[in-house]
Design an enzyme around this catalytic site. Sequence first.
Site, PDB file in Angstrom:
ATOM      1  N   GLY A 206    -116.210 -31.583  13.389  1.00 43.87           N
ATOM      2  CA  GLY A 206    -115.378 -32.772  13.374  1.00 43.87           C
ATOM      3  C   GLY A 206    -114.783 -33.046  14.737  1.00 43.87           C
ATOM      4  O   GLY A 206    -115.259 -32.558  15.765  1.00 43.87           O
ATOM      5  N   GLY A 208    -111.322 -33.322  17.343  1.00 43.09           N
ATOM      6  CA  GLY A 208    -109.970 -32.861  17.592  1.00 43.09           C
ATOM      7  C   GLY A 208    -109.926 -31.507  18.260  1.00 43.09           C
ATOM      8  O   GLY A 208    -110.951 -30.868  18.514  1.00 43.09           O
ATOM      9  N   ILE A 210    -108.886 -28.534  17.286  1.00 43.81           N
ATOM     10  CA  ILE A 210    -109.355 -27.351  16.565  1.00 43.81           C
ATOM     11  C   ILE A 210    -110.873 -27.242  16.686  1.00 43.81           C
ATOM     12  O   ILE A 210    -111.417 -26.159  16.944  1.00 43.81           O
ATOM     13  CB  ILE A 210    -108.907 -27.396  15.101  1.00 43.81           C
ATOM     14  CG1 ILE A 210    -107.395 -27.127  15.013  1.00 43.81           C
ATOM     15  CG2 ILE A 210    -109.672 -26.377  14.264  1.00 43.81           C
ATOM     16  CD1 ILE A 210    -106.836 -27.230  13.621  1.00 43.81           C
ATOM     17  N   GLU A 229    -122.455 -35.716  12.289  1.00 44.42           N
ATOM     18  CA  GLU A 229    -122.306 -37.156  12.498  1.00 44.42           C
ATOM     19  C   GLU A 229    -121.855 -37.462  13.920  1.00 44.42           C
ATOM     20  O   GLU A 229    -122.121 -38.546  14.435  1.00 44.42           O
ATOM     21  CB  GLU A 229    -121.325 -37.745  11.496  1.00 44.42           C
ATOM     22  CG  GLU A 229    -119.902 -37.275  11.641  1.00 44.42           C
ATOM     23  CD  GLU A 229    -118.968 -37.972  10.654  1.00 44.42           C
ATOM     24  OE1 GLU A 229    -119.367 -39.022  10.118  1.00 44.42           O
ATOM     25  OE2 GLU A 229    -117.864 -37.476  10.432  1.00 44.42           O
ATOM     26  N   GLY A 327    -116.818 -38.657   7.403  1.00 42.18           N
ATOM     27  CA  GLY A 327    -117.917 -37.802   6.973  1.00 42.18           C
ATOM     28  C   GLY A 327    -117.477 -36.467   6.411  1.00 42.18           C
ATOM     29  O   GLY A 327    -118.317 -35.614   6.103  1.00 42.18           O
TER      30      GLY A 327
END
Length: 609
Positions: A206, A208, A210, A229, A327
Amino acid sequence: MSNSLPWHQLIKSGSRIFIGSHAAVPHALLDDLIQHSQHLHDVEIVQVYALGDNQWAEPKYSQLFKVNTLFIGGPQVRRAVAEGRADYTPCFMSDIPSLFQEGILPLDAALIMVSPADKYGYHSLGVSVDIVSAALRSAKKVIAQVNPKMPVTFGQAFIHKGQIDAFFEAEAELPEIAATELDAVTERIGQYVSLLVEDGATIQIGFGNICDAVLRYLGNHKDLGVHSEMITDGIMELMQSGVINNRKKTYHQHKSVTSFCIGSKALYDFVDGNPHIGFYPSEYVNSPANIARNDNMISINSAIEVDLTGQVVSDSIGHHFYSGIGGHVDFSRGASMSKGGKPVIALPSTAQNGTISRIVPHLTEGVGVATSRAHVYYVVTEFGVASLRGKSIRERALELIRVAHPKFRQQLLEEVRKYYYVPNYQTLKSVEVPELGDVGFKELCIDGDYFDLRPLNPSDERRLQEFFYSHTKETLQMRYNTVPTQMSREKSCTLVSVDQSVDLALCIVRQKGSAAEIQAVGRYYYIAADNSAEVAFVTREKFQGKGMASRLLDEMIRIARQRGLHHMVAYVRAENSKMLAVFERAGFRRGASDEPGEVHLTLPLQQES
């Protein structure tokens, strides 16, 4: 312009228009539309996350535009949604194309950004194919900003000039997102998540800090693949170093698969003309069925809060909508369907400068569940990894309390007891053993197989029961000097509820994905009267003689020395020659025993002055 009329005359009042997404927003087109908007009003803009200035969402344009965002991104859009000037439509990224194609959100026009046409007449959609591909196929009119700075990407990333109704030439740099400094909490979360990624896995990551931290800790991995994605600078760096080579992927082998990229100019240059990266539409990349075709698929996403049953909130803070589903669910579902797959949620244990817990006993009023209890296998905070797959509500609560911030653990336990998730006899004590190092466990290779040496914790109650009932009568006799016939839940809870800052309870576990089996347990009980500890351990029969007892004993001795204990003692049956040998190899010496048939052993821990 390729036609005689100005392009903005193709837009009528009341039209619904789609604008390109992420780093491919056609800002020059939108600026031009605003400048020539005297005849327009009530134009609905459908968008997802749009990098850059989202000026069309400002109050001064509220009569001209109404934003309907499918993913909330950026302060202007977030503010417009919060103030009721814009709409938020929650949906899975994989489903958005069908909203256009089936006429649920019919599009009058799609405003996109493309590269200049090649010699065959094809423009590339560049850094954002995602839902742009479906929008241009569904819209009545396609209007393109032709930008020489747009990279040419491969996959299903092209549109022929004959499919475009109007062109607008405008050169512009793509918006960049700079890497940020990672704090200690984020670094630790990234380190824990990286431990869940095995060599040869395919990853989805994803956006960010983290996720950036996870990528930084994957530098020593081998043969990783990408089906995500989105790709970022961190993915680029791992591809350049050879960590990501896609050679063990089972779907699109030798190619990184994505639908858009966001990052630095270096990333945009990297994807330009790169045949090793395929950009495909969201309905293809985000299809859970396609995701699952990758064996060992690891989905890594963040969240706003997680309740103690495993429900995940990712798009809202209370009644305030903050981002979107995107997603997140597509990949959690796809990874859960993958052979060897792991859906992972990673988040800090607290928010608002440590004043509130993000692991909560029940969801905050107004929030929506993005990911269900059944979709998440692991939840990771800076305090460790909670394994949820196949766990009961009680076991999930204990796992999640263990990775919550220590100052909230007792409060969380008291709250869930109100709903009978956790019985009253389940106590909460210190579960960390900092002497085991940053990640709180050690990986062992024994007889060619890999195991984790880690502390026992409250969620091990059932595993300890299984371990007990696996023993033969002979093993029980040697360990307990009797043959106990029952290990009740209450007794097992007592044995795993250890204050590890005083006593010590370690185990060796075979961990295969979400399945864990205890192979050996070692304990010492602190004796305050003379600053000593009594030590004992037991090993599953099939691993006796393999060195597990010695590894546990060595670790307990090392920790006892660090804690300043004066000496350790043990009591072993005289006929237990194998156990006696383990102690004596570690330096224990025999002494007189008050019990017949029992050997008393002692090990000094501190140098005599």
